[in-house]
Design a protein around this motif. Sequence first.
Motif, short mmCIF file in Angstrom:
data_model
loop_
_atom_site.label_atom_id
_atom_site.label_comp_id
_atom_site.label_asym_id
_atom_site.label_seq_id
_atom_site.Cartn_x
_atom_site.Cartn_y
_atom_site.Cartn_z
N THR A 95 0.83 -1.25 0.09
CA THR A 95 0.06 -0.06 0.18
C THR A 95 0.85 1.21 -0.09
O THR A 95 0.47 2.39 -0.36
N SER A 96 1.96 1.02 0.30
CA SER A 96 3.02 2.29 0.46
C SER A 96 4.56 1.89 0.38
O SER A 96 4.71 1.03 1.17
N LEU A 97 5.30 2.42 -0.35
CA LEU A 97 6.84 2.14 -0.40
C LEU A 97 7.27 3.49 -0.54
O LEU A 97 7.28 4.08 -1.57
N VAL A 109 22.91 2.45 -0.82
CA VAL A 109 22.27 2.07 0.27
C VAL A 109 20.65 2.23 -0.04
O VAL A 109 20.52 3.64 0.02
N VAL A 110 19.88 1.46 0.06
CA VAL A 110 18.40 1.55 0.05
C VAL A 110 17.89 1.77 1.29
O VAL A 110 17.75 0.83 2.28
N HIS A 111 17.27 2.94 1.59
CA HIS A 111 16.50 3.00 3.15
C HIS A 111 15.12 3.13 2.83
O HIS A 111 14.81 3.89 2.23
N ALA A 112 14.41 2.32 3.21
CA ALA A 112 13.02 2.31 2.53
C ALA A 112 11.92 1.80 3.95
O ALA A 112 12.38 1.17 4.59
N HIS A 113 11.01 2.35 3.73
CA HIS A 113 9.84 1.98 4.67
C HIS A 113 8.61 1.51 3.97
O HIS A 113 8.37 2.19 2.82
N ALA A 114 7.65 0.60 4.19
CA ALA A 114 6.61 0.09 3.69
C ALA A 114 5.26 -0.17 4.55
O ALA A 114 5.50 -0.58 5.65
N THR A 115 4.32 -0.29 3.93
CA THR A 115 3.21 -0.86 4.52
C THR A 115 2.59 -1.87 3.45
O THR A 115 2.68 -1.37 2.19
#
Length: 165
Positions: A95-97, A109-115
């Motif tokens: 639903t979100s990245l 470096v990939v810094h990601a948050h997700a739902t």
Amino acid sequence: MEKLEYRSAASHAEAGNAPAMKVKLLSAAANATTYIISFFKGDEVVSGLAGFALEYGVKSAHFQGIGSAFSVELGWFDFDRLEYEVIKVGIAEVTSLNGNITWYQDKPVVHAHATASERGGLVKGGHLLTMNVGPTVEVIVTVEPTLLNKKLNPEFNATMIDYDL
């Protein structure tokens, strides 16, 4: 009772695990370039974004995306352990990245948050550790001209943007 799994906050995904990934240039302006990256069945998103950064000479970028995944591993930062507690999600709608791409020790470096929403609408979120794509995940990436490096912050055993470089 299920045993908890933890991952280091200082580890980062290696490039090369998104063989079906496709990239298309959307626009190029004086100071920024925007791409769409589509991931397909079997691709791992964090690895693919790291590979994109290497192949396209990305100095820094930010991104957002949506899609679906066969599995997602999220992290919740445990301040007592200074590691991510792993949150496993099965088949899900992404639903979100959101996140950014910077550099640490000459690697992207990939810094990601997700739902991610499981069947029935239960949503889980956190730091993105891995995302194995189902049919597709589509990510819009804006590449910036300024190099951003990270350094290890020993207080949290995590890499953070270094504004002195």
